[in-house]
Scaffold this motif. Structure first.
Motif, mmCIF file in Angstrom:
data_model
loop_
_atom_site.group_PDB
_atom_site.id
_atom_site.type_symbol
_atom_site.label_atom_id
_atom_site.label_comp_id
_atom_site.label_asym_id
_atom_site.label_seq_id
_atom_site.Cartn_x
_atom_site.Cartn_y
_atom_site.Cartn_z
ATOM 1 N N LYS A 56 0.873 -1.151 0.040
ATOM 2 C CA LYS A 56 0.125 0.013 0.222
ATOM 3 C C LYS A 56 0.980 1.134 0.245
ATOM 4 O O LYS A 56 0.689 2.193 -0.873
ATOM 5 C CB LYS A 56 -1.010 0.116 1.261
ATOM 6 C CG LYS A 56 -1.992 -0.834 1.267
ATOM 7 C CD LYS A 56 -2.966 -0.730 2.276
ATOM 8 C CE LYS A 56 -4.223 -1.548 1.953
ATOM 9 N NZ LYS A 56 -4.640 -2.625 3.174
ATOM 10 N N SER A 57 2.176 1.080 0.882
ATOM 11 C CA SER A 57 2.860 2.474 0.989
ATOM 12 C C SER A 57 3.531 2.504 -0.361
ATOM 13 O O SER A 57 3.919 3.839 -0.795
ATOM 14 C CB SER A 57 3.615 2.106 1.725
ATOM 15 O OG SER A 57 2.931 2.232 3.258
ATOM 16 N N TYR A 58 3.938 1.506 -1.099
ATOM 17 C CA TYR A 58 4.718 1.548 -2.018
ATOM 18 C C TYR A 58 3.841 2.292 -3.517
ATOM 19 O O TYR A 58 4.490 3.027 -3.991
ATOM 20 C CB TYR A 58 5.102 0.210 -2.714
ATOM 21 C CG TYR A 58 5.838 0.165 -3.887
ATOM 22 C CD1 TYR A 58 5.373 0.114 -5.040
ATOM 23 C CD2 TYR A 58 7.224 0.540 -3.871
ATOM 24 C CE1 TYR A 58 6.152 0.205 -6.366
ATOM 25 C CE2 TYR A 58 8.093 0.603 -5.096
ATOM 26 C CZ TYR A 58 7.386 0.353 -6.224
ATOM 27 O OH TYR A 58 8.387 0.565 -7.344
ATOM 28 N N MET A 79 4.336 -5.595 -9.014
ATOM 29 C CA MET A 79 4.189 -6.026 -10.386
ATOM 30 C C MET A 79 2.827 -5.856 -10.710
ATOM 31 O O MET A 79 2.302 -5.412 -11.763
ATOM 32 C CB MET A 79 4.568 -7.626 -10.761
ATOM 33 C CG MET A 79 6.047 -7.460 -10.896
ATOM 34 S SD MET A 79 6.680 -8.988 -11.705
ATOM 35 C CE MET A 79 7.711 -9.854 -10.464
ATOM 36 N N GLU A 80 1.958 -6.314 -9.812
ATOM 37 C CA GLU A 80 0.376 -5.610 -10.094
ATOM 38 C C GLU A 80 0.194 -4.086 -10.095
ATOM 39 O O GLU A 80 -0.676 -3.993 -10.967
ATOM 40 C CB GLU A 80 -0.518 -6.431 -8.784
ATOM 41 C CG GLU A 80 -0.833 -7.831 -8.939
ATOM 42 C CD GLU A 80 -1.344 -8.294 -7.868
ATOM 43 O OE1 GLU A 80 -1.330 -9.714 -7.818
ATOM 44 O OE2 GLU A 80 -1.910 -7.548 -6.979
ATOM 45 N N ILE A 81 0.934 -3.492 -9.249
ATOM 46 C CA ILE A 81 0.494 -2.154 -9.269
ATOM 47 C C ILE A 81 1.066 -1.450 -10.414
ATOM 48 O O ILE A 81 0.413 -0.595 -11.188
ATOM 49 C CB ILE A 81 1.584 -1.478 -8.066
ATOM 50 C CG1 ILE A 81 0.922 -1.851 -6.561
ATOM 51 C CG2 ILE A 81 1.637 0.031 -8.325
ATOM 52 C CD1 ILE A 81 1.933 -1.498 -5.344
ATOM 53 N N LEU A 82 2.334 -2.037 -11.050
ATOM 54 C CA LEU A 82 2.761 -1.523 -12.299
ATOM 55 C C LEU A 82 1.862 -1.975 -13.577
ATOM 56 O O LEU A 82 1.592 -1.119 -14.430
ATOM 57 C CB LEU A 82 4.248 -2.293 -12.520
ATOM 58 C CG LEU A 82 5.390 -1.583 -11.612
ATOM 59 C CD1 LEU A 82 6.623 -2.195 -11.917
ATOM 60 C CD2 LEU A 82 5.480 -0.057 -11.613
ATOM 61 N N LYS A 119 -0.963 0.117 -13.834
ATOM 62 C CA LYS A 119 -0.579 1.640 -14.427
ATOM 63 C C LYS A 119 -0.576 1.245 -15.893
ATOM 64 O O LYS A 119 -0.842 2.101 -16.742
ATOM 65 C CB LYS A 119 0.770 2.116 -14.051
ATOM 66 C CG LYS A 119 1.075 2.405 -12.372
ATOM 67 C CD LYS A 119 0.907 3.825 -12.356
ATOM 68 C CE LYS A 119 0.922 4.191 -10.859
ATOM 69 N NZ LYS A 119 -0.246 4.295 -10.218
ATOM 70 N N ILE A 120 0.026 0.116 -16.403
ATOM 71 C CA ILE A 120 0.114 0.036 -17.863
ATOM 72 C C ILE A 120 -1.243 -0.070 -18.497
ATOM 73 O O ILE A 120 -1.462 0.494 -19.499
ATOM 74 C CB ILE A 120 1.095 -1.329 -17.942
ATOM 75 C CG1 ILE A 120 2.440 -1.008 -17.705
ATOM 76 C CG2 ILE A 120 0.903 -1.946 -19.442
ATOM 77 C CD1 ILE A 120 3.412 -2.276 -17.471
ATOM 78 N N LYS A 121 -2.170 -0.956 -17.769
ATOM 79 C CA LYS A 121 -3.439 -0.954 -18.290
ATOM 80 C C LYS A 121 -4.134 0.250 -18.276
ATOM 81 O O LYS A 121 -4.926 0.542 -19.231
ATOM 82 C CB LYS A 121 -4.189 -2.008 -17.285
ATOM 83 C CG LYS A 121 -5.545 -2.485 -17.987
ATOM 84 C CD LYS A 121 -6.026 -3.457 -17.408
ATOM 85 C CE LYS A 121 -7.325 -4.151 -18.118
ATOM 86 N NZ LYS A 121 -8.216 -3.091 -18.447
ATOM 87 N N GLU A 122 -3.898 1.148 -17.164
ATOM 88 C CA GLU A 122 -4.660 2.420 -17.314
ATOM 89 C C GLU A 122 -4.051 3.190 -18.502
ATOM 90 O O GLU A 122 -4.726 4.004 -19.197
ATOM 91 C CB GLU A 122 -4.449 3.188 -16.036
ATOM 92 C CG GLU A 122 -5.375 2.820 -14.861
ATOM 93 C CD GLU A 122 -4.664 3.261 -13.555
ATOM 94 O OE1 GLU A 122 -5.128 2.708 -12.368
ATOM 95 O OE2 GLU A 122 -3.797 4.123 -13.442
ATOM 96 N N ASN A 123 -2.820 3.037 -18.965
ATOM 97 C CA ASN A 123 -2.599 3.701 -20.067
ATOM 98 C C ASN A 123 -2.553 5.195 -20.138
ATOM 99 O O ASN A 123 -3.038 5.617 -21.139
ATOM 100 C CB ASN A 123 -2.918 3.055 -21.379
ATOM 101 C CG ASN A 123 -2.011 3.325 -22.575
ATOM 102 O OD1 ASN A 123 -0.918 3.643 -22.471
ATOM 103 N ND2 ASN A 123 -2.618 2.840 -23.877
ATOM 104 N N ASP A 124 -2.520 5.678 -18.937
ATOM 105 C CA ASP A 124 -2.404 7.328 -18.990
ATOM 106 C C ASP A 124 -1.332 7.858 -19.765
ATOM 107 O O ASP A 124 0.083 7.395 -19.509
ATOM 108 C CB ASP A 124 -2.431 7.793 -17.594
ATOM 109 C CG ASP A 124 -2.579 9.378 -17.430
ATOM 110 O OD1 ASP A 124 -1.671 10.083 -18.004
ATOM 111 O OD2 ASP A 124 -3.392 9.824 -16.638
#
Lengths: 492, 120
Positions: free
Chosen positions: A299-301, A451-454, A457-462
């Motif tokens: 969570k902190s990461y 890896m899930e967090i990253l 981000k990749i899926k959101e693709n902002d």
């Protein structure tokens, strides 16, 4: 309408409600819904399915020449495993166990600064360097560790001079790094480091109240003020580009990571490695006071990653180095030299550690185990054993054979397998077995969570966020990257 | 046994829970793979009885709670995923071995899999 295809191997895992992430042997990834995934695997995916073209272009399926598809996947696979061809390039010398600090999370359980019986002799340092140069790798990095390595100046300087002497014939790409708390640094030392191009790696845990919480002098008192003064001197003599810092996340700073990042920015660093606590030495003894759950770390990461991305979007180039390594593995086919997360494990084959008495271990954790009475991972000794015996012996062979995630239960089918690695020493410490039981372990939980967090981000693709993440991978500041893109658009 | 007609059924007895899987639908390998992820905190035993696999799960240590309904749901879904992985392995596992062989020890790839275009 169906188009015949050959299914190529890949891993998959649930990612969201009805969505899966699939990753193949070359590290290419794809998000796919459950129904399409089932049809794909059963050979029934129709040509008009929206995923079909991506599946083909990323080599999850082959619709033409199968041999060509395999050739392409194998080339990328070999590229990812490039680190294997170099063999051992990182050689860490523990020149002393003495330390003038008594950090509460010290994983090497350093000794007091009078315990000279734990000092590496110059002869031992030179013998270790000779052994390092037996490595076939064209790149040799010699890293000085401790305790506080500057407390054993004769061994340190002997090692540097010996390495330079050997390299006049060997012609390798030779680098030096010293891992130091800076508090014992003198002008003469800095000039030596400058003249011999020794990079400096130090530790900074945040602003004064956070840094001094754990990083204290053995005789009492904090180290922040001295650290800052020495840092300025290091930069003035050796150049700001030759000093980097690491932090350790403890219960003291895990909920204050933005303050830690702000301190790094204030001190002129351009990145940080949000490093979790390792369960060795004093960190293990003090786990109740210092530790936290991996859920808390994750969570902190995630919060601090967002904070750092925001910093970049506001114009400050600042990278998170763990994310950078993983993103390089996810978004590019290239090998990343991160010893702590490799398959097979980097222990021994990418990096080794030479103890003060010439004993050789595949990792510092193995050396720590030996200090605790368990010599399971002793590879040999530089004075009594040959290079072949140390680096070709049963200890290293067993580690390599049992640390390939491609064949380990649980890991072999994990969707993140292509980007992950194993830590056989830690498995042994936690379970008594090199293979261990990784699912649910702290090591697995942490790496999976990040890896899930990253991937979120990749899926959101902002676009703006992805630009920041790519700027970390390329090392190119965002403003420069955007200018290059503008020029490319103009030219077209 | 709680009877859920179209899926695995479950029965609780103290800290222990037994989930029953139809052996005509679920293969033993998929159950083993799904159950393996629980072995960090739970003791898992699997046996076959009258066309069903009975998976019994109990906490291994003090302080570990009995498996919740949510985690049982995960186990059932994981078993389905593992079943799909078995299908995938059967269809493409051999190609993975060829990829790794080709990556590290170049072989004649055209001899191994042929030089045919499947569209022809």
């Amino acid at each position: 309408m169906t188009e015949a295809y050959t299914l190529l191997p890949f891993q998959f895992g649930r990612f969201a409600c009805d969505e899966y992430l699939a990753v193949n042997e070359s590290g290419e990834y794809l998000f796919i819904d459950r129904i399409s995934l089932e049809k794909l695997i059963h050979g029934d995916l129709p040509r008009e399915n929206p995923h079909f073209d991506d599946l083909r272009s990323k080599q999850f399926i082959a619709t033409g020449n199968l041999a060509l598809a395999i050739d392409m996947i194998a080339t990328r696979y070999r590229t990812r495993k490039r680190f294997l061809s170099e063999f051992t390039s990182l050689h860490m010398l523990v020149v002393t166990l003495r330390c003038n600090q008594d950090c509460t999370y010290c994983q090497v359980s350093a000794e007091n600064d009078e315990a000279e019986q734990f000092d590496m002799t110059p002869a031992s340092a030179e013998k270790s360097v000779e052994m390092a140069f037996r490595s076939p790798s064209p790149n040799i990095k010699i890293e000085f560790q401790g305790g506080e390595p500057t407390l054993n100046w004769p061994a340190l300087t002997s090692a540097v001079l010996k390495a330079e002497e050997l390299n006049r014939t060997a012609g390798k790409n030779l680098d030096f790094v010293i891992c130091t708390n800076l508090t014992n640094m003198t002008r003469d030392m800095l000039e030596f480091f400058r003249d011999h191009k020794v990079g400096i790696s130090t530790s900074l845990d945040g602003p004064p109240h956070l840094h001094d919480e754990c990083r204290v002098l053995r005789k009492g008192g904090g180290t922040y003020e001295t650290f800052c003064k020495r840092l300025q001197e290091v930069r003035a003599v050796c150049g700001p580009e030759n000093v980097s810092a690491l932090m350790t996340t403890t219960s003291a700073n895990i909920d204050s990571l933005p303050e830690v990042v702000d301190e790094y920015v204030r001190q002129g660093f351009n990145g940080i490695f949000i490093r979790s606590l390792n369960p060795y030495g004093l960190a293990s003894e003090n786990a109740e006071d210092l530790g936290y759950s991996m859920e808390h770390f994750a969570k902190s990461y995630e919060k601090i990653l967002d904070y750092i991305i925001d910093l970049n979007l506001q114009g400050t180039y600042f990278a998170e180095f763990f994310a950078t390594i993983l993103l390089s593995r996810i978004l590019t086919p290239f090998s990343t030299g991160f010893v702590d997360l490799q398959s097979p494990a980097g222990a021994g084959i990418s990096g080794v550690i030479y103890d003060f008495n010439g004993d050789v271990y595949p990792a510092d954790e193995a050396r720590m185990l030996a200090r605790m009475g368990d010599q399971r991972f002793l590879m040999g000794n530089v004075f009594t054993d040959s290079y072949e015996k140390i680096f070709g012996g049963s200890v290293l062979q067993e580690i390599v054979a049992k640390s390939c995630v491609e064949t380990m239960p649980g890991c072999a089918s994990c969707v993140y397998r292509a980007y992950c690695g194993s830590d056989p020493i830690r498995n042994y410490l936690e379970t008594g077995d090199i293979v261990g039981r990784r699912s649910g372990s702290g090591f697995c939980s942490k790496n999976k969570s990040v890896m899930e967090i990253l991937f979120r981000k990749i899926k959101e693709n902002d676009n703006r966020v992805m630009d920041v993440l790519w700027s970390w991978i390329t090392g190119r500041r965002l403003a420069c990257q955007l200018k290059v893109e503008e020029r490319c658009c103009e030219n077209h | 046994m709680e009877d859920v007609r179209n899926g695995p059924s479950k029965k609780r007895e103290g800290d222990e829970i037994t989930v029953s899987f139809d052996s005509t639908i679920y293969e033993k390998e998929s159950l083993l793979a799904a159950a393996y992820t629980l072995t960090g905190s739970y003791t898992v035993s699997i046996c076959e009885n009258e066309g069903k696999y009975l998976v019994t799960i109990r906490p291994s240590f003090d302080g570990v709670s009995p498996l919740s309904d949510e985690k049982i749901g995960h186990l059932i879904n994981d078993t389905l995923d593992e079943q799909l992985r078995l299908h995938l392995e059967r269809r493409s596992g051999q190609l993975r071995d060829i990829i790794v062989q080709h990556a590290f020890s170049p072989i004649n790839i055209y001899e191994a899999v042929g030089n045919k275009d499947i569209r022809q």
